[in-house]
Design a protein around this motif. Structure first.
Motif, mmCIF file in Angstrom:
data_model
loop_
_atom_site.group_PDB
_atom_site.id
_atom_site.type_symbol
_atom_site.label_atom_id
_atom_site.label_comp_id
_atom_site.label_asym_id
_atom_site.label_seq_id
_atom_site.Cartn_x
_atom_site.Cartn_y
_atom_site.Cartn_z
ATOM 1 N N THR A 38 35.684 34.906 33.060
ATOM 2 C CA THR A 38 34.985 33.877 32.279
ATOM 3 C C THR A 38 35.795 32.594 32.165
ATOM 4 O OG1 THR A 38 35.903 34.594 30.147
ATOM 5 C CG2 THR A 38 33.878 35.689 30.894
ATOM 6 N N SER A 39 36.866 32.503 32.947
ATOM 7 C CA SER A 39 37.759 31.334 32.890
ATOM 8 C C SER A 39 38.267 31.092 31.472
ATOM 9 C CB SER A 39 37.043 30.080 33.418
ATOM 10 O OG SER A 39 36.688 30.244 34.771
ATOM 11 N N GLY A 40 38.409 32.167 30.709
ATOM 12 C CA GLY A 40 38.939 32.073 29.354
ATOM 13 C C GLY A 40 37.965 31.535 28.331
ATOM 14 N N SER A 69 23.466 33.630 27.328
ATOM 15 C CA SER A 69 24.761 34.294 27.153
ATOM 16 C C SER A 69 24.550 35.788 26.912
ATOM 17 C CB SER A 69 25.539 33.665 25.993
ATOM 18 O OG SER A 69 24.824 33.807 24.766
ATOM 19 N N TRP A 70 25.611 36.553 27.123
ATOM 20 C CA TRP A 70 25.541 38.012 26.983
ATOM 21 C C TRP A 70 26.534 38.476 25.933
ATOM 22 C CZ3 TRP A 70 29.257 41.874 28.085
ATOM 23 C CH2 TRP A 70 28.772 43.194 28.134
ATOM 24 N N VAL A 71 26.090 39.355 25.063
ATOM 25 C CA VAL A 71 26.960 39.947 24.047
ATOM 26 C C VAL A 71 26.997 41.456 24.263
ATOM 27 C CG1 VAL A 71 27.336 40.358 21.593
ATOM 28 C CG2 VAL A 71 26.472 38.139 22.367
ATOM 29 N N ASP A 110 27.104 30.554 31.894
ATOM 30 C CA ASP A 110 27.579 30.252 33.248
ATOM 31 C C ASP A 110 28.279 31.438 33.906
ATOM 32 O OD1 ASP A 110 26.592 27.725 32.986
ATOM 33 O OD2 ASP A 110 28.528 26.762 32.583
ATOM 34 N N TYR A 111 28.765 32.386 33.092
ATOM 35 C CA TYR A 111 29.525 33.516 33.641
ATOM 36 C C TYR A 111 28.841 34.867 33.394
ATOM 37 C CZ TYR A 111 33.107 29.879 33.340
ATOM 38 O OH TYR A 111 33.799 28.712 33.448
ATOM 39 N N ALA A 112 27.795 34.862 32.595
ATOM 40 C CA ALA A 112 27.232 36.119 32.097
ATOM 41 C C ALA A 112 26.781 37.059 33.208
ATOM 42 C CB ALA A 112 26.062 35.829 31.145
ATOM 43 N N GLY A 113 26.133 36.529 34.247
ATOM 44 C CA GLY A 113 25.566 37.386 35.286
ATOM 45 C C GLY A 113 26.575 38.305 35.925
ATOM 46 N N LYS A 114 27.685 37.737 36.409
ATOM 47 C CA LYS A 114 28.699 38.543 37.101
ATOM 48 C C LYS A 114 29.665 39.199 36.132
ATOM 49 C CE LYS A 114 28.649 35.973 41.467
ATOM 50 N NZ LYS A 114 29.458 35.170 42.444
ATOM 51 N N ALA A 115 30.056 38.470 35.101
ATOM 52 C CA ALA A 115 31.089 38.983 34.197
ATOM 53 C C ALA A 115 30.637 40.236 33.458
ATOM 54 C CB ALA A 115 31.506 37.904 33.202
ATOM 55 N N GLN A 116 29.390 40.243 32.986
ATOM 56 C CA GLN A 116 28.945 41.395 32.187
ATOM 57 C C GLN A 116 28.960 42.685 32.990
ATOM 58 O OE1 GLN A 116 25.853 43.159 32.511
ATOM 59 N NE2 GLN A 116 25.174 41.956 34.294
ATOM 60 N N SER A 117 28.700 42.583 34.302
ATOM 61 C CA SER A 117 28.681 43.804 35.119
ATOM 62 C C SER A 117 30.070 44.420 35.232
ATOM 63 C CB SER A 117 28.123 43.504 36.510
ATOM 64 O OG SER A 117 28.971 42.633 37.231
ATOM 65 N N ARG A 118 31.127 43.596 35.182
ATOM 66 C CA ARG A 118 32.495 44.102 35.231
ATOM 67 C C ARG A 118 32.951 44.578 33.862
ATOM 68 N NH1 ARG A 118 35.623 42.641 39.511
ATOM 69 N NH2 ARG A 118 37.020 44.187 38.557
ATOM 70 N N ILE A 119 32.610 43.810 32.832
ATOM 71 C CA ILE A 119 33.059 44.135 31.478
ATOM 72 C C ILE A 119 32.447 45.443 30.999
ATOM 73 C CG2 ILE A 119 32.990 43.378 29.067
ATOM 74 C CD1 ILE A 119 33.071 40.472 30.146
ATOM 75 N N ARG A 120 31.184 45.649 31.270
ATOM 76 C CA ARG A 120 30.486 46.835 30.767
ATOM 77 C C ARG A 120 31.041 48.129 31.355
ATOM 78 N NH1 ARG A 120 25.027 45.453 31.258
ATOM 79 N NH2 ARG A 120 24.366 47.578 30.888
#
Length: 241
Positions: free
Chosen positions: A223-225, A200-202, A175-185
């Motif tokens: 990711t809302s935790g 999901s993204w790892v 549910d969060y992978a699309g946007k979250a991974q771009s910031r985390i990476r």
């Protein structure tokens, strides 16, 4: 260009003449060291060469030709800085020292950990207090990077500290992978990544160990935790945070 309030005076005396230019202090030091590769116009307060910058007096063009073989200020300004002396007032020195001190504390906080507390980051207040106790004085005329080792030498008798990097694996739900991974990476060096069958993204990220709390805050925010994180040891064993 920069404002007059931000500028210091670089002064060169040659052939019985005095030449002054107004420049950003950090840029002036970089130019003297041959490490400047930015746009000169961005770090000067005036595209001009003065005999006395405080009065706005300019040298004769014949004097410029004799000393520099040109009257072009943009060719002369770097020469004045390289060959001359950087003049700063007591107030400018104090402000530069305060700025460099903040930069030093920030640099150490982001990169250092406490080896006696499972490599937990040191809070900025602890670094501030230890530097004060050690009596460490930042040199306003030196780049912060050149002063870190001396600061650490003074800090080690007072607090347990070392510079280190950490590698963290993070799994982000679909549910969060699309946007979250771009910031985390973008947080550090992305060593590897993989999209799972469920969406999901790892990712495996390496960054300065002192930035752990900042990293976890970023992950939780996006990711809302609900993301899972694991610290990867040198032996590539995963330990859940």
């Amino acid at each position: 260009m920069i404002s007059l309030d931000e500028a210091v005076t670089a002064r060169l005396e040659s052939h019985g003449e005095r030449f002054e230019v107004l420049v950003d202090p950090d840029a002036a030091l970089a130019i003297k060291r041959g490490e400047f590769d930015d746009d000169l116009e961005d770090v000067i307060a005036a595209e001009d060469v003065f005999e006395d910058a405080s009065r706005g007096d300019r040298p004769a063009e014949t004097a410029l030709e004799e000393v520099f073989e040109t009257t072009d200020p943009m060719e002369i300004i770097p020469e004045v800085i390289k060959e001359g002396e950087i003049q700063i007032t007591a107030e400018q020195r104090r402000e530069m020292q305060e700025q460099k001190h903040k930069q030093l504390v920030n640099h150490i906080t982001r990169n250092a950990v406490n080896p006696q507390m499972d490599d937990a980051p040191h809070p900025p207040d602890r670094i501030e207090s230890a530097l004060e106790e050690a009596g460490f004085k930042v040199d306003p005329m030196e780049p912060v990077e050149n002063q870190v080792d001396d600061a650490l030498d003074d800090l080690r008798p007072i607090i347990p500290i070392r510079f280190d990097e950490i590698t963290v694996a993070v799994q982000v739900p679909p549910d969060y992978a699309g946007k979250a991974q771009s910031r985390i990476r973008q947080f550090g060096d992305l060593e590897r990544e993989e999209w799972q069958g469920d969406g999901s993204w790892v990712g495996v990220i390496r960054f300065p160990a002192g930035m752990q709390n900042e990293f976890y805050d970023l992950v939780n925010e996006h990711t809302s935790g609900e993301a899972e994180t694991r610290i990867i040891s040198d032996e590539d064993e995963l330990s859940t945070r």
